[in-house]
Design a protein around this motif. Structure first.
Motif, PDB file in Angstrom:
ATOM      1  N   ALA A  50       2.712  13.054   0.079  1.00 19.56           N
ATOM      2  CA  ALA A  50       3.801  13.795   0.723  1.00 19.56           C
ATOM      3  C   ALA A  50       4.443  12.969   1.833  1.00 19.56           C
ATOM      4  O   ALA A  50       5.640  13.101   2.103  1.00 19.56           O
ATOM      5  N   GLN A  51       3.651  12.086   2.462  1.00 17.21           N
ATOM      6  CA  GLN A  51       4.152  11.318   3.604  1.00 17.21           C
ATOM      7  C   GLN A  51       5.192  10.274   3.209  1.00 17.21           C
ATOM      8  O   GLN A  51       6.078   9.946   4.004  1.00 17.21           O
ATOM      9  N   VAL A  52       5.054   9.711   2.014  1.00 19.12           N
ATOM     10  CA  VAL A  52       5.927   8.596   1.621  1.00 19.12           C
ATOM     11  C   VAL A  52       7.045   9.014   0.663  1.00 19.12           C
ATOM     12  O   VAL A  52       7.941   8.215   0.376  1.00 19.12           O
ATOM     13  N   LYS A  53       6.974  10.270   0.231  1.00 22.63           N
ATOM     14  CA  LYS A  53       7.877  10.751  -0.832  1.00 22.63           C
ATOM     15  C   LYS A  53       9.350  10.515  -0.506  1.00 22.63           C
ATOM     16  O   LYS A  53      10.116  10.070  -1.359  1.00 22.63           O
ATOM     17  N   ASP A  54       9.761  10.772   0.734  1.00 27.39           N
ATOM     18  CA  ASP A  54      11.186  10.707   1.072  1.00 27.39           C
ATOM     19  C   ASP A  54      11.581   9.426   1.813  1.00 27.39           C
ATOM     20  O   ASP A  54      12.663   9.343   2.378  1.00 27.39           O
ATOM     21  N   LEU A  55      10.682   8.434   1.824  1.00 25.52           N
ATOM     22  CA  LEU A  55      11.008   7.190   2.539  1.00 25.52           C
ATOM     23  C   LEU A  55      11.662   6.189   1.584  1.00 25.52           C
ATOM     24  O   LEU A  55      11.264   6.070   0.425  1.00 25.52           O
ATOM     25  N   SER A  85       0.839  -1.196   0.000  1.00 20.70           N
ATOM     26  CA  SER A  85       0.000   0.000   0.000  1.00 20.70           C
ATOM     27  C   SER A  85       0.881   1.255   0.000  1.00 20.70           C
ATOM     28  O   SER A  85       0.642   2.196  -0.778  1.00 20.70           O
ATOM     29  N   LEU A  86       1.917   1.262   0.829  1.00 19.35           N
ATOM     30  CA  LEU A  86       2.837   2.410   0.891  1.00 19.35           C
ATOM     31  C   LEU A  86       3.600   2.561  -0.426  1.00 19.35           C
ATOM     32  O   LEU A  86       3.755   3.677  -0.950  1.00 19.35           O
ATOM     33  N   ALA A  87       4.056   1.427  -0.979  1.00 15.58           N
ATOM     34  CA  ALA A  87       4.763   1.483  -2.267  1.00 15.58           C
ATOM     35  C   ALA A  87       3.837   2.033  -3.351  1.00 15.58           C
ATOM     36  O   ALA A  87       4.277   2.769  -4.238  1.00 15.58           O
ATOM     37  N   ASP A 116      12.865   2.202   0.464  1.00 19.53           N
ATOM     38  CA  ASP A 116      12.172   0.915   0.457  1.00 19.53           C
ATOM     39  C   ASP A 116      12.338   0.205   1.810  1.00 19.53           C
ATOM     40  O   ASP A 116      11.392  -0.397   2.319  1.00 19.53           O
ATOM     41  N   ALA A 117      13.527   0.316   2.412  1.00 19.14           N
ATOM     42  CA  ALA A 117      13.744  -0.301   3.734  1.00 19.14           C
ATOM     43  C   ALA A 117      12.849   0.374   4.780  1.00 19.14           C
ATOM     44  O   ALA A 117      12.284  -0.302   5.648  1.00 19.14           O
ATOM     45  N   ASP A 118      12.705   1.714   4.698  1.00 22.19           N
ATOM     46  CA  ASP A 118      11.802   2.418   5.623  1.00 22.19           C
ATOM     47  C   ASP A 118      10.385   1.835   5.510  1.00 22.19           C
ATOM     48  O   ASP A 118       9.722   1.603   6.525  1.00 22.19           O
ATOM     49  N   LEU A 119       9.908   1.646   4.276  1.00 22.85           N
ATOM     50  CA  LEU A 119       8.540   1.142   4.082  1.00 22.85           C
ATOM     51  C   LEU A 119       8.377  -0.233   4.722  1.00 22.85           C
ATOM     52  O   LEU A 119       7.372  -0.521   5.368  1.00 22.85           O
ATOM     53  N   ARG A 120       9.387  -1.098   4.556  1.00 22.85           N
ATOM     54  CA  ARG A 120       9.326  -2.448   5.152  1.00 22.85           C
ATOM     55  C   ARG A 120       9.326  -2.370   6.678  1.00 22.85           C
ATOM     56  O   ARG A 120       8.573  -3.081   7.347  1.00 22.85           O
ATOM     57  N   ASN A 121      10.175  -1.485   7.216  1.00 18.07           N
ATOM     58  CA  ASN A 121      10.275  -1.372   8.678  1.00 18.07           C
ATOM     59  C   ASN A 121       8.995  -0.796   9.277  1.00 18.07           C
ATOM     60  O   ASN A 121       8.503  -1.263  10.314  1.00 18.07           O
ATOM     61  N   ILE A 122       8.447   0.222   8.625  1.00 14.01           N
ATOM     62  CA  ILE A 122       7.209   0.841   9.113  1.00 14.01           C
ATOM     63  C   ILE A 122       6.060  -0.179   9.048  1.00 14.01           C
ATOM     64  O   ILE A 122       5.250  -0.299   9.976  1.00 14.01           O
ATOM     65  N   ALA A 123       6.016  -0.936   7.947  1.00 13.69           N
ATOM     66  CA  ALA A 123       4.974  -1.970   7.808  1.00 13.69           C
ATOM     67  C   ALA A 123       5.106  -2.998   8.937  1.00 13.69           C
ATOM     68  O   ALA A 123       4.110  -3.398   9.545  1.00 13.69           O
ATOM     69  N   ALA A 124       6.345  -3.412   9.230  1.00 14.40           N
ATOM     70  CA  ALA A 124       6.564  -4.403  10.300  1.00 14.40           C
ATOM     71  C   ALA A 124       6.126  -3.832  11.646  1.00 14.40           C
ATOM     72  O   ALA A 124       5.530  -4.536  12.471  1.00 14.40           O
ATOM     73  N   TYR A 125       6.401  -2.533  11.864  1.00 19.18           N
ATOM     74  CA  TYR A 125       6.020  -1.913  13.130  1.00 19.18           C
ATOM     75  C   TYR A 125       4.494  -1.930  13.316  1.00 19.18           C
ATOM     76  O   TYR A 125       3.986  -2.441  14.328  1.00 19.18           O
TER      77      TYR A 125
END
Ligand code: HEC
Ligand code: HEC
Length: 219
Positions: free
Chosen positions: A88-93, A72-74, A95-104
């Motif tokens: 705007a929220q995901v623009k500067d994240l 969803s984030l991707a 791929d590792a950030d997206l995986r870590n945030i999803a895991a959290y």
């Protein structure tokens, strides 16, 4: 010159076969929940403490499947839709950030979105469990699980982890989202195409009944 043409043809072929991301072949999503926790201060302003949102237009994220959250984030990054507050929220994240945030968020317990009703009652429960063959509505539970916690086969193969849990989600968000699938506004992955087909046969009353029952179904 010849090489350039050959390259051009290759690119055209790649574009022609690109199509929507095919999540049937997507892999396992793993992330570091502790690293993700360090990145979500801005997210919880809208999505609530630990992803249990209090504003019904903002989806709850706590306890959602990590693979679903990740794709969803991707998707928000890929579409870069100026109308979505998520762009705007995901623009500067990364791929590792997206995986870590999803895991959290996947690791956080979900609190109820609405007071629990008598489970198993009403039109929403009936449609969720049985569908309505006369109207071309499939049973939702076949893909979202008997108690709307995710695909019944989740954990057996990565592709099933991309099917979201629905229980204890805000009804306002579910109503908006089902409307978007029906309008074809979300159709840019193989999974979104599946839901587009499902939502096609849902009228407003069916969407409302399903959403209200799901919101009141505990996780
Ligand atoms: C300004 C409010 C706001 C902020 C801040 C925000 N979001 Fe969102 N988020 C939304 C809204 C509104 C939606 C639903 C609208 C849409 O789909 O475009 C959404 C949708 C989502 C979804 C899709 C959920 C689903 O069930 O499909 C995810 C995942 C998500 N946000 C994660 C995040 C993360 C991670 C952050 C922080 C990096 C974040 N959001 C920051 C408002 C916000
Ligand atoms: C054939 C399988 C299938 C059936 C049947 C099905 N779904 Fe889905 N549903 C999916 C998949 C796959 C997704 C993920 C789509 C995406 O990634 O955008 C999804 C996503 C959703 C979402 C988005 C959740 C979120 O957090 O944004 C909602 C809401 C939903 N389904 C509701 C329903 C309802 C209600 C029914 C029954 C009327 C139903 N689905 C039947 C496969 C199915």
């Amino acid at each position: 010159m010849k090489r350039i043409t050959a390259l051009g043809l290759l690119c055209a072929a790649a574009l022609a076969t690109a199509g929507p991301p095919d999540l049937r072949r997507a892999g396992r999503i793993e992330g570091d929940a502790a690293a993700g926790a360090a990145k979500v201060a801005v997210c919880v302003a809208c999505h609530g403490p630990e992803g249990n949102s209090v504003v019904p237009a903002f989806p709850a994220l706590a306890g959602q499947r990590a693979a679903y959250l990740y794709q969803s984030l991707a998707g928000f990054q890929r579409r870069a839709d100026p109308a979505s507050p998520m762009t705007a929220q995901v623009k500067d994240l990364s791929d590792a950030d997206l995986r870590n945030i999803a895991a959290y968020f996947a690791s956080r317990p979900r609190t109820p979105a609405a007071p629990a009703t008598a489970a198993g009652s009403g039109e929403g429960a009936r449609l969720f469990r049985e569908g309505d063959s006369a109207r071309g509505i499939p049973p939702c539970q076949g893909c979202h699980g008997a108690v709307a916690g995710g695909h019944p086969l989740a954990g057996t193969a990565p592709r099933y982890d991309y099917y979201p849990a629905l229980a204890a989600q805000h009804s306002d968000y579910l109503i908006a989202r089902l409307g978007h699938y029906r309008d074809g506004r979300i159709a840019d992955t193989s999974n979104a195409q599946i839901m587009r087909g499902v939502a096609h046969n849902l009228d407003d009353a069916a969407i409302r009944a399903l959403a209200e029952w799901l919101a009141a179904t505990p996780r």
